[in-house]
Design a protein around this motif. Structure first.
Motif, PDB file in Angstrom:
ATOM      1  N   PRO A 152       0.836  -1.210   0.000  1.00  0.00           N
ATOM      2  CA  PRO A 152       0.000   0.000   0.000  1.00  0.00           C
ATOM      3  C   PRO A 152       0.868   1.256   0.000  1.00  0.00           C
ATOM      4  CG  PRO A 152       0.049  -0.984   2.186  1.00  0.00           C
ATOM      5  CD  PRO A 152       0.735  -1.959   1.269  1.00  0.00           C
ATOM      6  N   ARG A 153       0.323   2.348  -0.508  1.00  0.00           N
ATOM      7  CA  ARG A 153       1.056   3.597  -0.542  1.00  0.00           C
ATOM      8  C   ARG A 153       0.664   4.476   0.632  1.00  0.00           C
ATOM      9  NH1 ARG A 153      -0.223   6.386  -6.127  1.00  0.00           N
ATOM     10  NH2 ARG A 153       1.012   8.034  -5.146  1.00  0.00           N
ATOM     11  N   CYS A 154       1.587   5.343   1.043  1.00  0.00           N
ATOM     12  CA  CYS A 154       1.378   6.108   2.270  1.00  0.00           C
ATOM     13  C   CYS A 154       0.554   7.377   2.063  1.00  0.00           C
ATOM     14  CB  CYS A 154       2.728   6.481   2.882  1.00  0.00           C
ATOM     15  SG  CYS A 154       3.751   7.558   1.834  1.00  0.00           S
ATOM     16  N   ASP A 155       0.471   7.872   0.823  1.00  0.00           N
ATOM     17  CA  ASP A 155      -0.146   9.174   0.587  1.00  0.00           C
ATOM     18  C   ASP A 155      -1.586   9.118   0.106  1.00  0.00           C
ATOM     19  OD1 ASP A 155       0.675   7.995  -1.742  1.00  0.00           O
ATOM     20  OD2 ASP A 155       1.524   9.802  -2.640  1.00  0.00           O
ATOM     21  N   ARG A 156      -2.121   7.960  -0.107  1.00  0.00           N
ATOM     22  CA  ARG A 156      -3.527   7.833  -0.514  1.00  0.00           C
ATOM     23  C   ARG A 156      -3.996   6.401  -0.298  1.00  0.00           C
ATOM     24  NH1 ARG A 156      -3.121   8.995  -6.955  1.00  0.00           N
ATOM     25  NH2 ARG A 156      -1.840  10.716  -6.151  1.00  0.00           N
ATOM     26  N   GLY A 157      -5.299   6.191  -0.401  1.00  0.00           N
ATOM     27  CA  GLY A 157      -5.834   4.851  -0.176  1.00  0.00           C
ATOM     28  C   GLY A 157      -6.226   4.634   1.282  1.00  0.00           C
ATOM     29  N   ASP A 158      -6.332   3.386   1.677  1.00  0.00           N
ATOM     30  CA  ASP A 158      -6.768   3.000   3.021  1.00  0.00           C
ATOM     31  C   ASP A 158      -5.632   3.215   4.021  1.00  0.00           C
ATOM     32  OD1 ASP A 158      -7.639   1.752   5.336  1.00  0.00           O
ATOM     33  OD2 ASP A 158      -8.610   0.097   4.286  1.00  0.00           O
ATOM     34  N   ARG A 159      -5.746   4.233   4.849  1.00  0.00           N
ATOM     35  CA  ARG A 159      -4.697   4.566   5.826  1.00  0.00           C
ATOM     36  C   ARG A 159      -4.512   3.446   6.855  1.00  0.00           C
ATOM     37  NH1 ARG A 159      -0.012   7.207   6.999  1.00  0.00           N
ATOM     38  NH2 ARG A 159       0.144   7.599   9.232  1.00  0.00           N
ATOM     39  N   GLU A 160      -5.619   2.868   7.321  1.00  0.00           N
ATOM     40  CA  GLU A 160      -5.535   1.820   8.328  1.00  0.00           C
ATOM     41  C   GLU A 160      -4.793   0.592   7.779  1.00  0.00           C
ATOM     42  OE1 GLU A 160      -7.371   1.660  11.882  1.00  0.00           O
ATOM     43  OE2 GLU A 160      -6.265   3.464  11.304  1.00  0.00           O
ATOM     44  N   TYR A 161      -5.072   0.253   6.517  1.00  0.00           N
ATOM     45  CA  TYR A 161      -4.403  -0.890   5.896  1.00  0.00           C
ATOM     46  C   TYR A 161      -2.910  -0.621   5.742  1.00  0.00           C
ATOM     47  CZ  TYR A 161      -3.118  -4.371   2.377  1.00  0.00           C
ATOM     48  OH  TYR A 161      -2.494  -5.383   1.704  1.00  0.00           O
ATOM     49  N   TYR A 162      -2.571   0.605   5.379  1.00  0.00           N
ATOM     50  CA  TYR A 162      -1.152   0.964   5.247  1.00  0.00           C
ATOM     51  C   TYR A 162      -0.437   0.818   6.587  1.00  0.00           C
ATOM     52  CZ  TYR A 162       3.082   3.736   4.809  1.00  0.00           C
ATOM     53  OH  TYR A 162       4.396   4.137   4.837  1.00  0.00           O
ATOM     54  N   ASP A 195      -5.982  -2.814  22.142  1.00  0.00           N
ATOM     55  CA  ASP A 195      -7.376  -2.969  21.724  1.00  0.00           C
ATOM     56  C   ASP A 195      -8.072  -1.631  21.497  1.00  0.00           C
ATOM     57  OD1 ASP A 195      -7.193  -5.709  21.785  1.00  0.00           O
ATOM     58  OD2 ASP A 195      -7.916  -5.898  23.845  1.00  0.00           O
ATOM     59  N   ASP A 196      -7.706  -0.622  22.280  1.00  0.00           N
ATOM     60  CA  ASP A 196      -8.390   0.670  22.182  1.00  0.00           C
ATOM     61  C   ASP A 196      -7.703   1.619  21.197  1.00  0.00           C
ATOM     62  OD1 ASP A 196      -6.116   1.023  23.655  1.00  0.00           O
ATOM     63  OD2 ASP A 196      -7.043   2.241  25.233  1.00  0.00           O
ATOM     64  N   GLN A 197      -6.731   1.128  20.464  1.00  0.00           N
ATOM     65  CA  GLN A 197      -6.023   1.947  19.485  1.00  0.00           C
ATOM     66  C   GLN A 197      -6.509   1.669  18.075  1.00  0.00           C
ATOM     67  OE1 GLN A 197      -1.829   0.930  20.228  1.00  0.00           O
ATOM     68  NE2 GLN A 197      -1.431   3.099  20.603  1.00  0.00           N
ATOM     69  N   SER A 198      -6.453   2.702  17.245  1.00  0.00           N
ATOM     70  CA  SER A 198      -6.602   2.473  15.809  1.00  0.00           C
ATOM     71  C   SER A 198      -5.224   2.114  15.274  1.00  0.00           C
ATOM     72  CB  SER A 198      -7.119   3.739  15.119  1.00  0.00           C
ATOM     73  OG  SER A 198      -6.135   4.764  15.168  1.00  0.00           O
ATOM     74  N   TRP A 199      -5.176   1.558  14.065  1.00  0.00           N
ATOM     75  CA  TRP A 199      -3.880   1.226  13.475  1.00  0.00           C
ATOM     76  C   TRP A 199      -3.073   2.499  13.213  1.00  0.00           C
ATOM     77  CZ3 TRP A 199      -1.856  -3.380  13.666  1.00  0.00           C
ATOM     78  CH2 TRP A 199      -2.700  -4.498  13.757  1.00  0.00           C
ATOM     79  N   ASP A 200      -3.769   3.571  12.873  1.00  0.00           N
ATOM     80  CA  ASP A 200      -3.095   4.847  12.653  1.00  0.00           C
ATOM     81  C   ASP A 200      -2.434   5.337  13.935  1.00  0.00           C
ATOM     82  OD1 ASP A 200      -2.254   7.182  11.441  1.00  0.00           O
ATOM     83  OD2 ASP A 200      -4.161   8.217  11.688  1.00  0.00           O
ATOM     84  N   GLU A 201      -3.115   5.215  15.063  1.00  0.00           N
ATOM     85  CA  GLU A 201      -2.548   5.636  16.347  1.00  0.00           C
ATOM     86  C   GLU A 201      -1.338   4.781  16.715  1.00  0.00           C
ATOM     87  OE1 GLU A 201      -6.538   7.298  18.658  1.00  0.00           O
ATOM     88  OE2 GLU A 201      -6.060   5.154  18.697  1.00  0.00           O
ATOM     89  N   ALA A 202      -1.477   3.470  16.523  1.00  0.00           N
ATOM     90  CA  ALA A 202      -0.364   2.572  16.839  1.00  0.00           C
ATOM     91  C   ALA A 202       0.839   2.882  15.965  1.00  0.00           C
ATOM     92  CB  ALA A 202      -0.793   1.116  16.654  1.00  0.00           C
ATOM     93  N   PHE A 203       0.595   3.175  14.700  1.00  0.00           N
ATOM     94  CA  PHE A 203       1.666   3.515  13.764  1.00  0.00           C
ATOM     95  C   PHE A 203       2.361   4.814  14.182  1.00  0.00           C
ATOM     96  CE2 PHE A 203       3.179   5.779  10.012  1.00  0.00           C
ATOM     97  CZ  PHE A 203       3.922   4.813   9.341  1.00  0.00           C
ATOM     98  N   THR A 204       1.573   5.816  14.532  1.00  0.00           N
ATOM     99  CA  THR A 204       2.112   7.121  14.911  1.00  0.00           C
ATOM    100  C   THR A 204       2.917   7.035  16.210  1.00  0.00           C
ATOM    101  OG1 THR A 204       0.231   8.233  13.853  1.00  0.00           O
ATOM    102  CG2 THR A 204       1.526   9.521  15.432  1.00  0.00           C
ATOM    103  N   ASN A 205       2.473   6.214  17.139  1.00  0.00           N
ATOM    104  CA  ASN A 205       3.125   6.119  18.448  1.00  0.00           C
ATOM    105  C   ASN A 205       4.373   5.239  18.437  1.00  0.00           C
ATOM    106  OD1 ASN A 205       1.138   7.744  19.544  1.00  0.00           O
ATOM    107  ND2 ASN A 205      -0.106   6.025  20.256  1.00  0.00           N
ATOM    108  N   TYR A 206       4.488   4.365  17.437  1.00  0.00           N
ATOM    109  CA  TYR A 206       5.634   3.465  17.412  1.00  0.00           C
ATOM    110  C   TYR A 206       6.875   4.196  16.913  1.00  0.00           C
ATOM    111  CZ  TYR A 206       8.555  -0.605  16.598  1.00  0.00           C
ATOM    112  OH  TYR A 206       9.593  -1.511  16.625  1.00  0.00           O
ATOM    113  N   LYS A 207       8.008   3.934  17.534  1.00  0.00           N
ATOM    114  CA  LYS A 207       9.267   4.570  17.160  1.00  0.00           C
ATOM    115  C   LYS A 207      10.016   3.692  16.150  1.00  0.00           C
ATOM    116  CE  LYS A 207       9.901   7.110  21.489  1.00  0.00           C
ATOM    117  NZ  LYS A 207      10.795   7.350  22.649  1.00  0.00           N
ATOM    118  N   PHE A 208       9.821   3.967  14.881  1.00  0.00           N
ATOM    119  CA  PHE A 208      10.534   3.263  13.831  1.00  0.00           C
ATOM    120  C   PHE A 208      11.992   3.729  13.823  1.00  0.00           C
ATOM    121  CE2 PHE A 208       6.125   3.230  12.407  1.00  0.00           C
ATOM    122  CZ  PHE A 208       5.961   1.914  12.008  1.00  0.00           C
ATOM    123  N   THR A 209      12.897   2.837  13.431  1.00  0.00           N
ATOM    124  CA  THR A 209      14.305   3.219  13.327  1.00  0.00           C
ATOM    125  C   THR A 209      14.485   4.086  12.078  1.00  0.00           C
ATOM    126  OG1 THR A 209      14.926   1.314  11.956  1.00  0.00           O
ATOM    127  CG2 THR A 209      14.938   0.998  14.370  1.00  0.00           C
TER     128      THR A 209
END
Length: 220
Positions: A134-144, A164-178
């Protein structure tokens, strides 16, 4: 959506078992607990044990050892940092490393016959077969967000990826990627950016051709 392929094999006891490549990652050794799926694909290879090694793991001593127990969603609130979705028996075999080779967790269908060989080289580039990333700039944000977390956040169970109480977008934003993972995610989108540029250029050419054709009619 692509389903996972399961291979049917006969184990040393003559029983048929289902084997998925996902099992290799889920039941990877404790020593490799912090490896993301992307990195795991780069560095691991499943190897068959020698006959001598298989005899060792089929001995009564090992058969009496209770495997690490995978608990279901209802039984535990998983926390990857503490590896709480796996309970290791007090009689579990010691973690061992033999020339870059590790034992799968005992839940793995091929625990007795196969092992993990780890390479320090990370030059391998995973080949994403099947559907496109999936692409990051359009389409289904949760799937990305689901896809990127699955690739770059270590997990053994789905609940390791988000609360359980998080959306995938929230989990993605909160995670510290290298920094390297962030760089890879940018690379994933280059293909789409190139396609967009190609399509925009093609559209511009068509507009110019149409305009030139009109002028030609007026001049004649």
């Amino acid at each position: 959506m692509h389903s996972d392929k399961v291979i049917l094999l006969k184990n040393v006891e003559g029983e048929f078992i289902g084997l998925s490549a996902v099992d290799d990652y889920i039941y990877r050794p404790y020593e490799l607990n912090d490896k993301s799926l992307y990195e795991w694909i780069q560095i691991y290879k499943r190897l068959k044990r020698t006959k001598a090694e298989q005899k060792k793991f089929q001995s009564p001593k090992h058969k009496d050892v209770k495997p690490a127990v995978f608990q279901s969603d209802e039984e535990v609130d998983t926390n990857f940092d503490s590896d709480s979705d796996y309970i290791e028996s007090e009689h579990a075999p010691e973690k061992e490393e033999i020339q870059g080779k590790y034992a799968f967790l005992q839940n793995h269908p091929l625990y007795e016959t196969h092992q993990v060989n780890i390479s320090k080289s990370k030059n391998l580039v995973p080949n994403f077969a099947g559907g496109s990333l999936p692409r990051c700039d359009r389409g289904d944000r949760e799937y990305y967000c689901t896809t990127m977390l699955t690739l770059f956040k270590p997990w053994r169970h789905g609940k390791n990826l988000k609360d359980d109480d998080q959306s995938w977008d929230e989990a993605f934003t909160n995670y510290k990627f290298t920094p390297r993972q962030t760089e890879l995610m940018k690379f994933f989108n280059i293909r789409y950016e190139c396609n967009d540029a190609r399509d925009d250029y093609s559209k511009l050419l068509k507009q110019q051709n149409a305009t030139d054709g009109c002028f030609s009619l007026v001049q004649s």
